[in-house]
Design a protein around this motif. Structure first.
Motif, PDB file in Angstrom:
ATOM      1  N   LYS A   1       0.679  -0.912   0.085  1.00  0.00           N
ATOM      2  CA  LYS A   1      -0.167   0.382   0.474  1.00  0.00           C
ATOM      3  C   LYS A   1       0.569   1.703   0.163  1.00  0.00           C
ATOM      4  O   LYS A   1       1.810   1.294   1.181  1.00  0.00           O
ATOM      5  N   CYS A   2       0.456   2.148  -0.752  1.00  0.00           N
ATOM      6  CA  CYS A   2       1.090   3.370  -1.202  1.00  0.00           C
ATOM      7  C   CYS A   2       1.195   4.377   0.293  1.00  0.00           C
ATOM      8  O   CYS A   2       0.008   3.950   1.003  1.00  0.00           O
ATOM      9  N   PRO A   3       1.924   4.679   1.058  1.00  0.00           N
ATOM     10  CA  PRO A   3       2.214   5.540   2.450  1.00  0.00           C
ATOM     11  C   PRO A   3       0.885   7.217   1.649  1.00  0.00           C
ATOM     12  O   PRO A   3       1.166   7.432   0.976  1.00  0.00           O
ATOM     13  N   LYS A   4       0.273   6.969   2.849  1.00  0.00           N
ATOM     14  CA  LYS A   4      -0.770   8.424   2.485  1.00  0.00           C
ATOM     15  C   LYS A   4       0.148   9.359   1.969  1.00  0.00           C
ATOM     16  O   LYS A   4      -0.262  10.754   1.188  1.00  0.00           O
ATOM     17  N   LYS A   5       1.405  10.056   2.631  1.00  0.00           N
ATOM     18  CA  LYS A   5       2.316  11.231   2.734  1.00  0.00           C
ATOM     19  C   LYS A   5       3.166  10.518   1.866  1.00  0.00           C
ATOM     20  O   LYS A   5       3.933   9.332   2.059  1.00  0.00           O
ATOM     21  N   SER A   6       3.535  11.026   0.086  1.00  0.00           N
ATOM     22  CA  SER A   6       4.850   9.994  -0.101  1.00  0.00           C
ATOM     23  C   SER A   6       5.908  10.271  -0.247  1.00  0.00           C
ATOM     24  O   SER A   6       5.862  12.404  -0.176  1.00  0.00           O
TER      25      SER A   6
END
Length: 192
Positions: free
Chosen positions: A79-84
């Motif tokens: 899952k991509c982090p919320k803050k990239s």
């Protein structure tokens, strides 16, 4: 012919260092190269066999890079982090900034593959019209496999703006040196 030569050198390095990742091998080839007009330079396999330091990157590092670039769901288990992060923070042995307004700072991480208890000093040859600051300017490694993070800040110099073409890259480099190894990374910058 460059592809077969580099491929052969990479295979040689993998035979010498079987635990190195493909990113570590690429880093060794790039950072031990002679400066040349384009790219990392003219590679030297004998120097790449003992580069001192490498910029290593894991599978997860590349997934984070893709997330930051807007590519998601490539690996369903990640899952991509919320803050990239910024795509510029991929732990790559070179630095390219395709559109610099005034200042940018990126981070990099070095892994010691040389001797234990080594100390490296930073130096830079900034691209024309820019300053380059490396922090911290000295990295100490206690053992082989030690990792140290640093930042590179590239800033445009207002007094040189008239000399910098806005539609072309200008080139420089920064290096880490312990008196034996010179770990050189190219820098390419273009003003917006």
């Amino acid at each position: 012919m460059s592809c077969p030569h580099v491929g052969g050198a990479a295979a040689l390095l993998k035979a010498i260092h079987p635990t190195w990742s493909s990113a570590a091998i690429r880093s060794a080839l790039m950072t031990s190269a002679d400066p040349f007009q384009f790219g990392g330079g003219h590679f030297r396999p004998s120097k790449a066999a003992d580069p001192g330091l490498v910029y290593d990157a894991s599978y997860q590092d590349y997934l984070l890079f893709l997330c930051a670039s807007g590519v998601e769901d490539l690996d369903k288990s990640f899952k991509c982090p919320k803050k990239s992060h910024s795509p510029r923070d991929l732990n790559y042995p070179s630095l390219a900034i395709p559109s610099l307004n005034s200042t940018t700072t990126v981070s990099r991480r070095l892994t010691n593959v040389g001797v234990p208890k080594s100390v490296y000093f930073a130096s830079a040859k900034p691209p024309l019209g820019f300053s380059v600051e490396i922090s911290p300017p000295i990295l100490s490694f206690k053992h082989v496999g030690s990792k140290r993070t640093f930042t590179i800040t590239v800033k445009s110099q207002s007094d040189m703006m008239g000399n910098i073409p806005r539609d072309q890259y200008v080139f420089g480099s920064y290096s880490w040196n312990d008196g034996i190894h010179n770990v050189r990374s190219p820098i390419a910058v273009k003003l917006t």
